[in-house]
Design a protein around this motif. Structure first.
Motif, PDB file in Angstrom:
ATOM      1  N   THR A  13       0.812  -1.221   0.000  1.00  0.00           N
ATOM      2  CA  THR A  13       0.000   0.000   0.000  1.00  0.00           C
ATOM      3  C   THR A  13       0.847   1.273   0.000  1.00  0.00           C
ATOM      4  N   THR A  14       2.172   1.138   0.035  1.00  0.00           N
ATOM      5  CA  THR A  14       3.019   2.337   0.054  1.00  0.00           C
ATOM      6  C   THR A  14       3.028   3.014  -1.320  1.00  0.00           C
ATOM      7  N   VAL A  15       3.367   4.314  -1.315  1.00  0.00           N
ATOM      8  CA  VAL A  15       3.406   5.065  -2.588  1.00  0.00           C
ATOM      9  C   VAL A  15       4.800   5.661  -2.782  1.00  0.00           C
ATOM     10  N   PRO A  16       5.224   5.849  -4.030  1.00  0.00           N
ATOM     11  CA  PRO A  16       6.542   6.449  -4.254  1.00  0.00           C
ATOM     12  C   PRO A  16       6.576   7.859  -3.663  1.00  0.00           C
ATOM     13  N   GLN A  17       7.644   8.121  -2.936  1.00  0.00           N
ATOM     14  CA  GLN A  17       7.738   9.405  -2.240  1.00  0.00           C
ATOM     15  C   GLN A  17       8.796  10.296  -2.885  1.00  0.00           C
ATOM     16  N   LEU A  66      11.200  11.117  -6.546  1.00  0.00           N
ATOM     17  CA  LEU A  66      11.066  11.027  -8.006  1.00  0.00           C
ATOM     18  C   LEU A  66      11.695   9.743  -8.547  1.00  0.00           C
ATOM     19  N   GLU A  73      11.940   6.856  -7.094  1.00  0.00           N
ATOM     20  CA  GLU A  73      11.045   5.723  -6.801  1.00  0.00           C
ATOM     21  C   GLU A  73       9.870   5.701  -7.782  1.00  0.00           C
ATOM     22  N   LEU A  74       9.354   6.888  -8.107  1.00  0.00           N
ATOM     23  CA  LEU A  74       8.263   6.970  -9.079  1.00  0.00           C
ATOM     24  C   LEU A  74       8.733   6.469 -10.445  1.00  0.00           C
ATOM     25  N   GLU A 129       8.926   2.697 -10.490  1.00  0.00           N
ATOM     26  CA  GLU A 129       7.597   2.059 -10.605  1.00  0.00           C
ATOM     27  C   GLU A 129       7.050   2.207 -12.023  1.00  0.00           C
ATOM     28  N   HIS A 149      -3.716   7.626 -11.955  1.00  0.00           N
ATOM     29  CA  HIS A 149      -3.295   8.629 -10.977  1.00  0.00           C
ATOM     30  C   HIS A 149      -1.854   9.069 -11.145  1.00  0.00           C
ATOM     31  N   PRO A 196       1.140  11.422 -11.638  1.00  0.00           N
ATOM     32  CA  PRO A 196       1.115  12.856 -11.319  1.00  0.00           C
ATOM     33  C   PRO A 196       0.968  13.742 -12.556  1.00  0.00           C
ATOM     34  N   ARG A 197       1.549  13.347 -13.676  1.00  0.00           N
ATOM     35  CA  ARG A 197       1.352  14.100 -14.925  1.00  0.00           C
ATOM     36  C   ARG A 197       0.703  13.172 -15.943  1.00  0.00           C
TER      37      ARG A 197
END
Lengths: 599, 375
Positions: A354-358, A360, A362-363, A366, A428, A430-431
């Motif tokens: 349930t964690t999300v990239p915090q 850039l 990590e994003l 993913e 979802h 971010p861009r």
């Protein structure tokens, strides 16, 4: 049948982790999605009652909308014309692992594949395909059936009037395994027989006592014809009668709904099929979740669905690494990263899904994994979305030098009109441009292709709603569900870096105009906002193809979107540099050209 | 609005635990409500149906399927021994006689006049279900299993491999941030459940197998070592059936991460106590985490706390563990919970909290990236 007059609709999707509710209201002549709520799904302990999660999610809608929908544990129907009640409640479900099926067919590439397509299209996860020629010994097949504990078995095999031996043999294996259903100890396992009509009495004799046997039309009455719908309807009936009825709280839930509960993927497939038919287009859809990736397609009017059960972005993220290989994931990461570190990061996401990239980086990791999950799921889809195998083909003199085998994939990227992405990482991002580029990198569309994402994953709700009111479903789909990202224009071919691969002239409906030349190896974004349309003329350089043929100019009607118009000059197939330094430089150049990430 | 789902791992010195022990098929329950059981006690048993073997008699004899029964020497339900003749042909000359023999001992399950196959079933295999933890039977589900209740210290890990084990707790590291290096495992650790600090390298796992250690509990280890020990890349977190010689439980995650002090201290206070542990992990649909259950001794049990109630969600002052880079593995407490969505470095708008570290520094992190340290 006349459609019911519905003004206010509440719909839920009971997913494996979250139950999502949406409120749909008629505003004048059109339906709009107005409020949404969500809550953890409550199929598992300690609650073990799916309706708790449904009520919680509806309660959230009540709080946000100010409409009173619940009277205790009862959904108030009909709507009183004011702020109380709804006209109908509908729902889909994939909670508790969804519908898990095992299928069997005489020949793996023929009835085996037809049975697989039938079950997948019905919204099931196919745990295994048994066939007389699958290379396993009889006792291995029996052991496998016993181990898997499916919710349901689809048994097919043989064309009508053909041999009965193989399908009877499969029935004997199933009988010897005496499989127990996953849910509801003490109940008989539902088995659908959809094979050779000549074997029905034997099948009845072998399985009639041991299982809850349902007999329906053959899914492959002749080699040249597939007839999946009767068996698919039976799957849905049995899903409700046997599988759902055993899951905690579903009997109550079924009494609340104004239409039969559909398995989530079946509802998504139904809405995609409706879109393709209404607009007369080819569609490729992907729903990438935490555990699985579903791929839907409609090509040549034929709907196909596959589910890659272990390709996902959280629970199954490690499996993407296992299947794609580290090198394939690393190729999309726009910076240098230690292999051991990357492995540990991926495993940590798997164990804490349930964690999300915090950060850039990590994003970006993913999103790199997402590209590979989408690519692998499409590869699997292409293998099943094929023409029928083993059929007779008429060949003319023109085919003398181009004899294609039967069973070619239906998925031809050059024919593709629309890609729809769904699932958290796409919906979802971010861009919006990130969603667009992830799908373009993974699918490598050719020519002009439109891309969209499902804004808040409401396709399941709309799929089941379409069974009672198609207009409501289509209104909401067009206005609230789909977020158009824009069109991608890609030139197929290969050339020297920096040399022009196409020229473009784009004139938008607001009068703005863009023209220029796109160098090979470049990615370019032209602004074309949502609501705008444009005329585009694309002239490929020698050896390149923008969709009209090599070197032939292409004219296209374009539609703006949340990302814009993407011109892809990286060639097809898209080849990334071998050297790590060059690859990272190329990824950074592309990212910068389209504003993929914050500077 | 529904509050944030913030999963936490339980680490508690006293809890009342109930373990459901269910047979895979219906069978016989061998205990009654109120019985005291040890972890090794058999609480239920059943017969698993024997393996099925297929013999294609008609192919072997060169006959038609619908003739099979006239050539069979055995009928459905008859017992057969290994190499016993099942069927034979009837040639004019005795020398040309061919017999089809049974490859296994068992009984004839089915003779098919359509496929010409004979299905043989081996005798059933007895399965005995053990209690797994020392405790008392509090519920019997007729023919299906039991619920065992125990008052115990309880530690949940984040990931494990290997099945259920019972053994004594032993300490191999003095500090929670120490690595569990091979020389720290001694011959006296045979049959023990050994806990260490921040990291276990593959050489230690090899030594654990040589010595015969039953379980290892440690902060973290590398995924590359997991692949080496299993022989494949673990794709989906469903574990518990691996047979690697011992059960391994990670309390924190992958990489080198100091074991939470509270976990380390609790295990340290239980050295020499008997414990049950299971590496079974399942992260999808019905989360199952690996666990160490250390039943309380006589005299310790009376003051046991009632089971923890349902959590209310995060609140200021709650102790938390940060579970995602760049603060992965660090412990903190909640300083504040701003209600508004906040844009983080990725530009995603998320619900966040302000975490305060022990040195007084603070950081804003997504609420999804923390877990409550539960007691």
């Amino acid at each position: 049948m006349a459609e019911k007059p519905l003004d206010v609709i509440i719909a839920t999707d009971c997913g494996s982790t979250t139950t999502k509710a949406i409120l749909i209201e008629r505003k004048g002549d059109v339906y709009r999605q107005t409020f949404r709520g969500e809550s953890p799904t409550t199929v598992e302990a300690p609650f073990e009652d799916v309706t708790r999660g449904v009520l919680n999610s509806i309660q959230e809608v009540e709080e946000l909308s100010g409409r009173r929908i619940l009277d205790g544990e009862r959904i108030i129907t009909p709507n009183d014309g004011g702020k109380t009640g709804v006209d109908i409640y509908v729902s889909t479900s994939s909670a508790g692992g969804g519908l898990q099926m095992m299928v069997a067919g005489a020949v793996k590439a023929m009835t085996g594949e037809s049975a697989q397509r039938c079950a997948l299209g019905g919204g099931a996860i196919v745990m295994d395909v048994l066939a007389s020629n699958d290379g396993r010994h009889g006792h291995e097949k029996i052991e496998r059936i016993r181990q898997l504990r499916p919710d349901m078995i689809l048994l097919s095999g043989g064309t009508d009037g053909g041999t009965v031996t193989h399908v009877v043999e499969l029935a004997e294996y199933v009988s010897a395994a005496d499989p127990k259903p996953r849910l509801g100890i003490g109940y008989k396992l539902p088995i659908i027989y959809a094979g050779n009509v000549g074997a029905r009495s034997e099948i009845q004799r072998i399985l009639g006592e041991k299982a809850a046997l349902t007999v329906t039309d053959n899914i492959r009455p002749t080699l040249e014809r597939e007839n999946l719908m009767p068996a698919r309807h039976k799957i849905h009936d049995l899903f409700l009668e046997h599988v759902m009825a055993q899951a905690p709280g579903y009997k109550k839930l079924m009494s609340w709904t104004g239409a039969p509960i559909l398995p989530t993927p079946a509802a998504v497939g139904s809405i995609m099929e409706t879109i393709a038919k209404r607009q007369g287009i080819t569609v490729l859809g992907a729903d990438i979740g935490g555990a699985t990736t579903d791929v839907f397609s409609v090509f040549q009017g034929i709907f196909n669905r596959t589910v890659s059960a272990n390709l996902g972005m959280s629970y199954s993220i490690s499996n993407v690494l296992a299947e794609a290989g580290l090198a394939n994931i690393m190729r999309w990461v726009p910076f240098d990263v230690d292999e051991g570190d990357l492995r540990n990061r991926i495993k940590n996401k798997m164990i804490r899904p349930t964690t999300v990239p915090q950060t850039l980086d990590e994003l970006q990791i993913e999103q790199a994994i997402c590209r590979e999950a989408l690519r692998l799921a499409l590869d699997q889809h292409k293998l099943l979305a094929v023409g029928l195998k083993g059929i007779q083909q008429e060949r003319g003199i023109a085919d003398a030098f181009d004899q294609t085998a039967t069973g070619q994939t239906l998925i031809r990227m050059e024919d593709l009109d629309l890609i729809v992405g769904s699932g958290g990482i796409l919906s979802h991002a971010p861009r919006r441009m990130q969603s667009m580029v992830m799908m373009v990198d993974a699918y490598q569309p050719l020519g002009v292709t439109r891309l969209a994402v499902d804004s808040i994953f409401m396709m399941p709700h709309l799929g089941v709603l379409a069974t009672v009111n198609e207009k409501a479903a289509m209104d909401v789909f067009e206005r609230d569900c789909m977020v158009y990202l824009g069109d991608c224009v890609a030139a197929a071919g290969t050339g020297r870096s920096g040399e022009s691969c196409m020229t473009y002239e784009v004139t938008a409906s607001d009068g703005s105009r863009h023209e220029g030349s796109l160098p090979f190896g470049a990615l370019k974004m032209l602004p074309l906002a949502e609501g705008l349309t444009a005329k585009g003329v694309f002239k490929p350089a020698k050896g390149f193809d923008c969709g009209a043929g090599r070197g032939k100019p292409m004219e296209a009607d374009l539609r703006g979107g949340a990302a814009g118009l993407l011109l892809d000059g990286r060639g097809r197939p898209l080849v990334l540099p071998d050297s790590k330094a060059e690859r990272v430089a190329a990824l950074q150049k592309w990212a910068s050209a389209v504003g993929l990430y914050p500077a | 609005m529904a509050h944030t789902y913030t999963p936490g791992l339980r680490v508690t010195d006293r809890a009342v635990l109930r373990k459901r022990r269910l047979l895979p098929l219906q069978g016989t329950v061998r205990v009654a409500v109120g019985d005291a059981v040890k972890a090794e006690s058999v609480v239920a048993s059943t017969d698993l149906p024997g393996k099925v073997h297929t013999v294609n008699v008609v192919n072997a004899l060169g006959i038609a399927a619908n003739e099979i029964k006239t050539f069979m020497l055995k009928r459905e339900g008859d017992p057969v021994a290994v190499d016993e003749a099942l069927a034979e042909n009837k040639p004019l000359l005795k020398w040309f006689k061919t017999a089809v023999k049974s490859p296994v001992a068992g009984k004839i399950e089915n003779i098919s006049e359509v496929t010409g196959q004979v299905l043989l079933r081996e005798p059933p295999r007895a399965l005995e279900l053990r209690a797994y933890v020392d405790g008392t039977i509090v519920e019997v589900m007729a023919r299906e299993g039991v619920v065992v209740e125990t008052e115990a210290s309880f530690v949940q890990g984040i990931f494990g491999i290997g099945g259920e084990q019972v053994g004594e707790i032993a300490r191999a590291c003095e500090r929670p941030d120490e690595d569990l290096t091979p020389e720290k495992l001694k011959p006296e650790h045979r049959d023990k459940i050994v806990f260490g600090g921040a990291y276990v390298p593959s050489a230690t796992l090899t030594r654990a197998r040589e010595i015969g250690v039953r379980g290892i509990v440690v902060g973290g280890f590398d995924d590359s070592d997991l692949r080496a020990i299993l022989g494949y890349d673990l794709g989906v977190a469903i574990t518990g059936t691996e047979n690697v010689g011992f059960t391994l439980i990670l309390t924190e995650g992958f990489g080198r991460i100091a074991m939470a002090k509270r976990t380390f201290d609790l295990l340290g206070s239980k050295v020499g106590c008997r414990a049950s542990l299971s590496g079974a992990t399942q992260i999808r649909a019905g989360v199952l985490r690996p666990e160490i259950v250390i039943p309380l001794g006589a005299g310790e049990t009376n003051a046991a706390r009632p089971p923890a109630g349902e959590r209310e969600g995060l609140k200021p002052g709650d102790p938390i563990r940060l579970i995602r880079a760049p603060y992965f593995g660090r412990l903190a407490k909640v300083r504040s919970l701003p209600p508004e969505l906040t844009s983080i470095a990725t530009e995603s708008p998320v619900r966040v909290l302000e975490a305060e570290f022990s040195d007084g520094a603070s950081a804003v992190v997504p609420r999804a990236n923390v877990e409550i340290i539960e007691s």
